[in-house]
Write a protein that holds these residues in place. Structure first.
Motif, PDB file in Angstrom:
ATOM      1  N   TYR A 165      -8.264 -10.285   1.733  1.00  0.00           N
ATOM      2  CA  TYR A 165      -7.801  -9.082   1.128  1.00  0.00           C
ATOM      3  C   TYR A 165      -8.301  -9.200  -0.323  1.00  0.00           C
ATOM      4  O   TYR A 165      -8.492 -10.243  -0.826  1.00  0.00           O
ATOM      5  N   ARG A 206       0.939  -1.260   0.003  1.00  0.00           N
ATOM      6  CA  ARG A 206       0.035  -0.075  -0.151  1.00  0.00           C
ATOM      7  C   ARG A 206       0.880   1.283  -0.073  1.00  0.00           C
ATOM      8  O   ARG A 206       0.392   2.056  -0.753  1.00  0.00           O
ATOM      9  N   LYS A 231      -7.728  -3.739  -0.518  1.00  0.00           N
ATOM     10  CA  LYS A 231      -8.729  -3.504   0.481  1.00  0.00           C
ATOM     11  C   LYS A 231      -8.661  -5.007   1.612  1.00  0.00           C
ATOM     12  O   LYS A 231      -8.707  -5.886   1.108  1.00  0.00           O
ATOM     13  N   THR A 232      -8.938  -4.294   2.641  1.00  0.00           N
ATOM     14  CA  THR A 232      -9.142  -5.390   3.816  1.00  0.00           C
ATOM     15  C   THR A 232     -10.537  -5.747   3.889  1.00  0.00           C
ATOM     16  O   THR A 232     -11.355  -5.008   4.053  1.00  0.00           O
ATOM     17  N   LYS A 270      -5.976   5.081   3.888  1.00  0.00           N
ATOM     18  CA  LYS A 270      -7.411   4.850   3.140  1.00  0.00           C
ATOM     19  C   LYS A 270      -7.213   4.224   1.861  1.00  0.00           C
ATOM     20  O   LYS A 270      -7.334   4.838   0.891  1.00  0.00           O
ATOM     21  N   GLU A 317      -0.590   2.977  -2.935  1.00  0.00           N
ATOM     22  CA  GLU A 317      -1.899   3.794  -2.672  1.00  0.00           C
ATOM     23  C   GLU A 317      -1.599   5.115  -2.496  1.00  0.00           C
ATOM     24  O   GLU A 317      -0.536   5.630  -1.939  1.00  0.00           O
ATOM     25  N   ARG A 367      -7.463   2.552  -1.415  1.00  0.00           N
ATOM     26  CA  ARG A 367      -8.565   2.476  -2.622  1.00  0.00           C
ATOM     27  C   ARG A 367      -8.522   0.983  -3.367  1.00  0.00           C
ATOM     28  O   ARG A 367      -9.493   0.658  -4.033  1.00  0.00           O
TER      29      ARG A 367
END
Length: 264
Positions: A230, A209, A223-224, A218, A213, A220
């Motif tokens: 994931y 990330r 994602k968890t 945060k 990211e 995008r």
């Protein structure tokens, strides 16, 4: 590559453990070099040019964390298996953050160590899971993986990845838009089935990330899915509008921060 062509460098100050490691690794056909002092490790590794490093954390003069960090800064990309009597989550995170590929807590079974060594060597010496060969390029939306360079082309810019990060991203990419369970990630990326060590995955997801990211806090794209795993969600078509600029600005800001830290 045959075991006889592989040199493993062991850094361990406990003589009985070091001799035991040397014996079991040589019994598997590996060449073994070693030292017992953290202050001598970098030079010893530079001279031996090993294909694998077994590194204790608690060492005289320099810790295993410091040695691993220095090796990675110098561009060393060989697998590092870290040994420690410290088995807490924070200690594992510190090990992975310093550049270790795997983590084994003392006391450990020598057969377990053999399994970890072989799994890491298999991963470092093969195309990523699902690839037909090292020249394969996998693309979806703004992401292209280049296996021969362990690199991601992300919104038209190259991103250098570690072998672990590459394999993890590859694993998620094969199932983009789907939730991937931690047990499957551990099996495909690490090549064996350790205990349910979710923290191992979390640390490397966090590293990815940071590289991909715009705002790692945060996410995008990676994602968890709480309680499930994931999910890699990649934008396409009109969803790409404006994202390239956001990713580019975040990359430039990270580069500036890294430059500031290097000059400090």
């Amino acid at each position: 590559m045959k075991n006889s062509e592989i040199t493993i460098f062991v850094v361990e100050d406990d003589a009985s453990i070091r001799f035991g490691l040397e014996e079991v690794l040589r019994s598997e056909g590996f060449e073994v070099a070693s030292c017992d002092d953290g202050g001598e490790a970098i030079q010893g590794i530079s001279e031996a040019l090993p294909e694998f490093i077994v590194l204790d954390v608690m060492l005289p003069n320099r810790s295993g964390y410091e040695i691993a960090t220095e090796l990675r800064k110098r561009g060393c990309r060989v697998p590092i298996l870290m040994l420690t009597a410290l088995g807490g989550t924070k200690d594992k995170v510190s090990g992975f953050n310093s550049g270790a590929d795997d983590y084994l807590t003392k006391p450990f079974d020598l057969e377990e160590l053999q399994a970890r060594v072989k799994a890491l060597l298999r991963r470092s010496d093969r195309a990523p899971v699902g690839s037909s060969n090292h020249n394969e390029i996998l693309s979806y939306g703004p992401l292209t993986l280049v296996p021969e360079r362990f690199e991601a082309i992300w919104f038209d810019s190259p991103v250098r990845l570690t072998h672990l990060e590459f394999d993890l991203l590859h694993c998620l990419l094969q199932r983009h838009g789907q939730t991937v369970a931690p047990s499957l990630i551990l099996k495909e990326v690490w090549g064996y089935e350790p205990d349910d060590d979710i923290e191992t995955i979390r640390v490397h997801v966090r590293h990815l990330r940071t590289k991909l990211e715009p705002d790692p806090r945060k996410p995008r794209f990676i994602k968890t899915v709480y309680g499930a795993g994931y999910c890699l969600e990649l934008p396409t078509g009109g969803q790409l509008d404006g994202l390239q600029d956001a990713v580019a600005m975040a990359r430039e800001e990270r580069n500036l921060q890294q430059g500031d830290r290097a000059s400090a």
